[in-house]
Design a protein around this motif. Sequence first.
Motif, PDB file in Angstrom:
ATOM      1  N   ALA A  24     -17.732 -15.117   7.651  1.00  0.00           N
ATOM      2  CA  ALA A  24     -18.933 -15.041   6.791  1.00  0.00           C
ATOM      3  C   ALA A  24     -18.570 -15.252   5.327  1.00  0.00           C
ATOM      4  N   ILE A  25     -17.380 -14.767   4.932  1.00  0.00           N
ATOM      5  CA  ILE A  25     -16.954 -14.966   3.526  1.00  0.00           C
ATOM      6  C   ILE A  25     -16.602 -16.440   3.311  1.00  0.00           C
ATOM      7  N   ARG A  26     -15.928 -17.019   4.295  1.00  0.00           N
ATOM      8  CA  ARG A  26     -15.493 -18.415   4.124  1.00  0.00           C
ATOM      9  C   ARG A  26     -16.669 -19.384   4.043  1.00  0.00           C
ATOM     10  N   ASP A  27     -17.718 -19.137   4.858  1.00  0.00           N
ATOM     11  CA  ASP A  27     -18.816 -20.123   4.817  1.00  0.00           C
ATOM     12  C   ASP A  27     -19.926 -19.739   3.837  1.00  0.00           C
ATOM     13  N   GLY A  28     -19.690 -18.663   3.084  1.00  0.00           N
ATOM     14  CA  GLY A  28     -20.622 -18.365   1.990  1.00  0.00           C
ATOM     15  C   GLY A  28     -21.776 -17.460   2.358  1.00  0.00           C
ATOM     16  N   ARG A  29     -21.852 -17.016   3.641  1.00  0.00           N
ATOM     17  CA  ARG A  29     -22.933 -16.073   3.960  1.00  0.00           C
ATOM     18  C   ARG A  29     -22.726 -14.775   3.187  1.00  0.00           C
ATOM     19  N   LEU A  30     -21.448 -14.400   3.021  1.00  0.00           N
ATOM     20  CA  LEU A  30     -21.117 -13.288   2.119  1.00  0.00           C
ATOM     21  C   LEU A  30     -20.541 -13.907   0.864  1.00  0.00           C
ATOM     22  N   ARG A  31     -21.105 -13.542  -0.289  1.00  0.00           N
ATOM     23  CA  ARG A  31     -20.673 -14.183  -1.536  1.00  0.00           C
ATOM     24  C   ARG A  31     -19.861 -13.238  -2.396  1.00  0.00           C
ATOM     25  N   ARG A  32     -19.132 -13.817  -3.346  1.00  0.00           N
ATOM     26  CA  ARG A  32     -18.337 -13.016  -4.279  1.00  0.00           C
ATOM     27  C   ARG A  32     -19.150 -11.853  -4.817  1.00  0.00           C
ATOM     28  N   GLY A  33     -18.570 -10.669  -4.805  1.00  0.00           N
ATOM     29  CA  GLY A  33     -19.247  -9.520  -5.400  1.00  0.00           C
ATOM     30  C   GLY A  33     -20.208  -8.809  -4.462  1.00  0.00           C
ATOM     31  N   ASP A  34     -20.504  -9.422  -3.286  1.00  0.00           N
ATOM     32  CA  ASP A  34     -21.411  -8.728  -2.348  1.00  0.00           C
ATOM     33  C   ASP A  34     -20.760  -7.413  -1.901  1.00  0.00           C
ATOM     34  N   ARG A  35     -21.589  -6.386  -1.762  1.00  0.00           N
ATOM     35  CA  ARG A  35     -21.077  -5.072  -1.367  1.00  0.00           C
ATOM     36  C   ARG A  35     -21.166  -4.951   0.151  1.00  0.00           C
TER      37      ARG A  35
END
Length: 486
Positions: A24-35
């Motif tokens: 999810a982090i790699r494909d952008g579903r989770l973005r920088r700074g998301d908690r």
Amino acid sequence: MDLHVSLIGRTDLSGEIYRQLRGAIRDGRLRRGDRLPPSRQLARRLTVSRTTVTVAYERLMGEGFLTARVGAGTFVSDQISAPASRAGQRHVKSPLRAQPFWEQFPAFAQAFVRPAEFDFRSGLPDASLFPHEEWRRAVAQQLRRTASDRGVYGPPAGLQALREAIARHIGTSRSVQTAADDITVTNGTQQALDVVARVLLAPGDRVAVEAPGYSPARVLFESLGARVTGVPVDEAGLVVDALPRQTRVVYVTPSHQYPLGVSMALRRRAELLAWADRHDAAIIEDDYDSEFRFRGRPIEPLQTLDTTGRVIYVGSFSKTMLPTLRLGFAVTPPSLTRAVQAAKYVADWHTALPLQAALARFIEDGSFARHIRKMNVVYQARHDLISDVVARKFSECLQLIPSVVGLHVTAFARVHTTEQLRAVVRRASAMSVEVQELATFAVGAPTHVGLVLAYGAIPTASIAEGLRRLRSCFDTDRSVEALRRS
Ligand SMILES: Cc1ncc(COP(=O)(O)O)c(C=O)c1O
């Protein structure tokens, strides 16, 4: 954050949580700074032990995907590089296809994608002069009130207060005869045309539109399976004698023909009404920008002149307020009102209530009339300036069509062909001047060569320079004199 992790049929639970979060982090579903959710909470939701989650979190921290901030929680690391693919983008090839009409639909709304430095494109009012603060207060008040005592769906016809305000507004400013009961509030003219056309037309029915004309209306009728015919327009408006016999609906812009700008003569209006009566047809009268009138007395709308109940009058707040609000309305003969309101209900139940209530207040307390008065002065200055410059500086190449209403003027090319004018428009675009050719409003093959010069979006102070640049584009490769001789 409500994070979805699927553990169905998995055995390595910690590894699975780790892999899915990393994905999810790699494909952008989770973005920088998301908690991320606290480990205890995620563990409870996934019905796993807290250790299973903490092991996954620690592994992601060790690899730099996550960071922990003491007392604040666990976050996606700021050091992560932007994802290569867009969030949630899938690359499966789908066998699903839209119906041919939608597959072949041409590009739309391109004109509004990129604002130009000197923007003479039609369809926009001057949003910079809109009373944003007054409107913000009107909307904020309604949001407060509706939030506390409403929260239920409203009537498909629209709020009674707005329908009454509209009835009064068009009754006084346009002499349209209607009771609030026969008004349906819609999301812009476009939806008014949609609900009216749905209740009037069966697939295969013929609709006549003006040529050149307003293409969003034409494609709407086509999308409903109508056979659409372009009917020529002359200096008195739609040529009634050219209407095909079996026409069920005639769509017209009589106050200010779009895009030629002519006003339909009284004699022609009477002819059109008589024709509709003889041929058992309906007339849709689109009165999109006639609130802005600079001189002379307006001719009565078809709706007012109609004695046989064949006219549907549609209006818009896109020019008088803002197009982004998507507010408009239809005035129907009583025999159609129930069906039109049922079509509105089927389409989207009703238009946003807080906006309707705010607009009702805005009209009632005089803010709307004040804004129109102010803009009338501004638009008249722009209209007169453009008309003057075109008459003086473009006299060899353009012939202005006289008009006294609305947000654009139109001019025929005196000597240029469609292709030559297209080259002029391209050169202008390269100099940050955007204008539309009449050819883009054609129904089928272009019948007129000319330009539409709108002044809703261009500040008055920029008009002279915009036109100076445009004029220079007519001279670039072959002089007008040479064109005339050729
Ligand atoms: C002929 C015509 N009708 C209606 C409209 C407004 O449409 P809507 O109310 O859907 O924004 C425009 C806007 O440019 C127009 O040119």
